[in-house]
Design an enzyme around this catalytic site. Structure first.
Site, short mmCIF file in Angstrom:
data_model
loop_
_atom_site.label_atom_id
_atom_site.label_comp_id
_atom_site.label_asym_id
_atom_site.label_seq_id
_atom_site.Cartn_x
_atom_site.Cartn_y
_atom_site.Cartn_z
N ASP A 313 49.98 47.10 40.15
CA ASP A 313 49.38 47.37 41.46
C ASP A 313 50.32 48.10 42.41
O ASP A 313 49.88 48.77 43.34
CB ASP A 313 48.91 46.06 42.11
CG ASP A 313 47.60 45.58 41.48
OD1 ASP A 313 46.92 46.40 40.83
OD2 ASP A 313 47.26 44.40 41.64
N TYR A 397 40.57 42.59 43.70
CA TYR A 397 41.44 41.51 44.17
C TYR A 397 42.05 41.82 45.52
O TYR A 397 42.23 42.99 45.88
CB TYR A 397 42.59 41.29 43.17
CG TYR A 397 42.35 40.09 42.27
CD1 TYR A 397 42.35 38.80 42.78
CD2 TYR A 397 42.14 40.26 40.90
CE1 TYR A 397 42.14 37.71 41.96
CE2 TYR A 397 41.92 39.17 40.07
CZ TYR A 397 41.93 37.90 40.61
OH TYR A 397 41.71 36.82 39.79
CU CU Z 1 43.40 36.03 38.81
#
Ligand code: CU
Length: 675
Positions: A313, A397
């Site tokens: 990320d 996320y």
């Molecule tokens: Cu997770």
């Protein structure tokens, strides 16, 4: 007593980061970013076909700054030519207006620069027009490809025919029949597309067979979908009538005895520079620079549609540019100072990310407390902490990055993971590798691994590092009953020795000590890294992901400071070659004895999703602490005053309250010598 605090208003203060110049570690200001773009254009490096994939401060060598030498103000830049996919790494000198460095990024040896925002648009265009994709959707009952939410994802580096050297993305789809529908509830499984972003072609559409699309709604964001809201919550109000106890000088914040410089980078996000603690009239350095330098989410479903799913990320997605603009009263409560962060977009236009960093001070429970039977005294002090945080959204996320500084010299980092789990269809095969969260809906097992880079500076000067394990001492003449306990301290002398695993069963910690400074008892002044000791990367050592994320296979690496060693998985991470970053940094096995030590600590969450994680996951946390050890001559918080008793917010220190307090004291007088 009834506290009637009617002023429930939160307080917002705003500052902009990087509005100072001439300081070596200051975040690039909006003006400086503009100047970088101008210099690039003037040198013919930034034109119609070029995009800025990354821009950030080219931080000067720590040794140069410490020695007081003047250092050039430079920016590091990665450029992508979108016409041919070729990329370059540059260093732009702001003073002279020249390019101090300009080298090609080799797609084979290095990899690819991060995905650009505009490339997600290219992906949508290409996939939207692809007949193979449309046919596969039709087989699944979807006639309109525009009702599919596409996730353009980093491709990794797999031994797939014809892929070497190409700039790639892999694409998964989720059904979104209406714009309001939460698509993650409706994964379109058995289908993946591979896209070449440079030649703008859909290389492959892989359809492994129709799987039913889970139908149950995940629309938690639509009021009433999962029933009415509860009505039981009474307000909690936080008031700081005199404002917070911190102040700013440029980007340097001072709070209680702490001081540090706040920086921000579109890749790493928050950077803390020059963390120091005032002791006896002087500021003692502790950490030269702290950041979370990489983050990896490896997925454990080895099936043909998702085997490649591993997201860096930080290095691949540049999470720092995906920051949320935080909202007062929702993200942050109380008296909040927000920092806006200037950033340059792909064409060199400067934008400001508003409310990117949230800073506040909060109560943190009891600091210390004792009721003494012999003196009849009872004392308690309250702990508080300075919170410096930011939140990013990376696709499905969301991650919060929280740094905490405490009154007693403790530094803590906490990552908060929330948002939506990545989903798949649940069947007999996926049942081995995924949880079922709703009927037919699977969430593959995965990990969230963070790597902190901690450039240490305990009392400045040279340092050493020891691994400390606790245990029982052997039975001998001095230890007849076998009750003695102790610890073993093992000096880590070189970079190869500095690669360590955590071991919670022996309370393993790593202690960084000054090689010269001592406390009043003659002991080296130290700070201790305490890991949580949860699993690091679980994938097999010979797996592709382990080879590209070798950093994540150990809890700790220690390196002697080198200004070019910035990122644990290497400078270029997207489609990167194996063994970049830390394995290369420690290859020379440099001595750690008396060096400027950099700790690289991997920690994280191993996530076997629960039904409670659906449709949105409550925050889960992981982190580490850095604690002083023989650093101060005694508890450094003895000067913390007692808090006002009773209801501070109403200023009602009535006779009745005082009497009650007095009686309470009387009731704890000693009755026995065995308390
Ligand atoms: Cu997770």
């Amino acid at each position: 007593m009834n506290c009637s605090c009617s002023q429930s208003d939160h307080v917002q203060r705003s500052r902009r980061l990087g509005d100072e110049s001439g300081t070596p570690y200051a975040t690039l200001s909006a003006d400086e970013l503009q100047r970088v773009a101008e210099i690039l254009r003037a040198n013919g490096a930034l034109d119609e076909t070029h995009r800025i994939a990354y821009i950030g401060l080219d931080e000067p060598d720590r040794a140069e700054v410490t020695a007081g030498r003047s250092v050039p103000r430079r920016a590091r830049v990665q450029l992508l030519d979108v016409d041919n996919g070729r990329a370059r790494a540059l260093s732009v000198d702001l003073g002279s207006g020249t390019l101090a460095k300009d080298v090609d990024i080799d797609p084979d040896h290095d990899g690819q620069v991060p995905l650009l925002q505009e490339e997600h648009g290219i992906i949508r265009e290409l996939i939207g027009a692809d007949e193979r994709w449309a046919t596969a959707l039709a087989a699944r009952g979807i006639d309109d490809p525009s009702t599919v939410a596409l996730a353009g994802l980093s491709a990794g580096r797999y031994p797939i025919e014809g892929e070497r050297g190409r700039r790639l993305a892999r694409v998964l789809g989720h059904h979104q029949p209406t714009p309001q529908t939460m698509p993650w509830a409706h994964p379109i499984d058995g289908l993946v597309a591979y896209v070449d972003l440079a030649s703008r072609t859909v290389v492959d559409v892989i359809d492994t067979g129709v799987m039913p699309i889970p139908q149950e709604t995940g629309d938690y964001h639509v009021p009433g979908t999962f029933g009415p809201e509860r009505t039981t919550q009474k307000p909690i109000v936080i008031r700081q009538p005199e404002g917070p106890s911190f102040s700013f000088d440029g980007d340097v914040i001072s709070w209680e005895k702490w001081s540090l410089r706040i920086g921000y980078d579109m890749r790493e996000g928050l950077i803390l520079h020059g963390i120091g603690f005032e002791d006896d009239g002087r500021v003692r350095p502790i950490v030269h620079r702290a950041s979370i330098a990489e983050m990896l989410v490896p997925y454990g479903d080895p099936g043909p549609v998702r085997f490649w799913q591993n997201y860096f990320d930080t290095g691949e997605y540049l999470l720092g540019r995906l920051v949320n603009s935080l909202e007062l009263g929702c993200d942050c409560v109380g008296d909040i100072t927000y920092l806006d962060v200037p950033i340059a977009d792909a064409r060199g236009d400067v934008k400001v990310l508003p409310n990117a960093i949230c800073i506040h001070e909060e109560d943190a429970g009891v600091l210390w407390k004792h009721t003494e039977q012999f003196t009849g005294t009872s004392d308690v002090r309250r702990q508080r902490r300075l919170v410096i945080s930011f939140f990013v959204t990376v696709g499905n996320y969301d991650y919060g990055f929280y740094w905490y500084l405490y009154l007693d010299g403790k530094i803590e980092f906490e990552a908060k993971a929330t948002g939506l789990v990545f989903t798949a269809a649940y069947d007999e095969r996926t049942s081995r590798f995924a949880s079922e969260l709703a009927p037919g809906l699977a969430a593959p097992y995965h990990q969230h691994l963070f790597c902190a880079r901690l450039d240490m500076a305990v009392d400045d000067g040279p340092a050493v590092i020891d691994e400390v394990d606790v245990g029982a001492l052997p039975i001998d003449d001095d230890n007849l009953h076998g009750s003695a306990i102790g610890f073993t301290k093992t000096r880590l002398r070189s970079e190869q020795e500095g690669r360590r695993r955590a071991n919670a069963t022996v309370d393993r910690t790593w202690r960084v000590s000054s090689a010269t400074a001592k406390n009043r008892l003659g002991r080296p002044t130290s700070y201790v890294l305490t890991p949580e000791g949860k699993p690091v990367l679980l994938a097999q050592p010979e797996s592709v992901i382990a080879s590209r994320a070798r950093f994540a296979t150990s809890d700790l690496w220690v390196t002697a400071y080198d200004p070019d060693e910035r990122y644990p998985a290497g400078d270029v991470v997207n489609q990167s070659a194996p063994e970049q970053g830390l394995p290369a940094f420690v290859a020379d096995d440099a001595s750690l004895d008396g060096a400027d030590l950099v700790l690289w600590h991997t920690f994280g969450l191993t996530h076997f999703p629960r039904t409670e994680d659906w449709p949105i996951m409550p925050v889960d946390t992981c982190g580490f602490t850095l604690k002083p050890h023989d650093f101060f001559d005694r508890n450094p918080t003895l000067d913390v005053p007692a808090s006002p008793t009773a209801c501070a917010c109403a200023h009602e220190d009535t006779d009745a309250a005082r009497t009650e307090h007095h009686l309470h004291h009387l009731s704890v007088r000693p009755s026995s010598h065995h308390g």
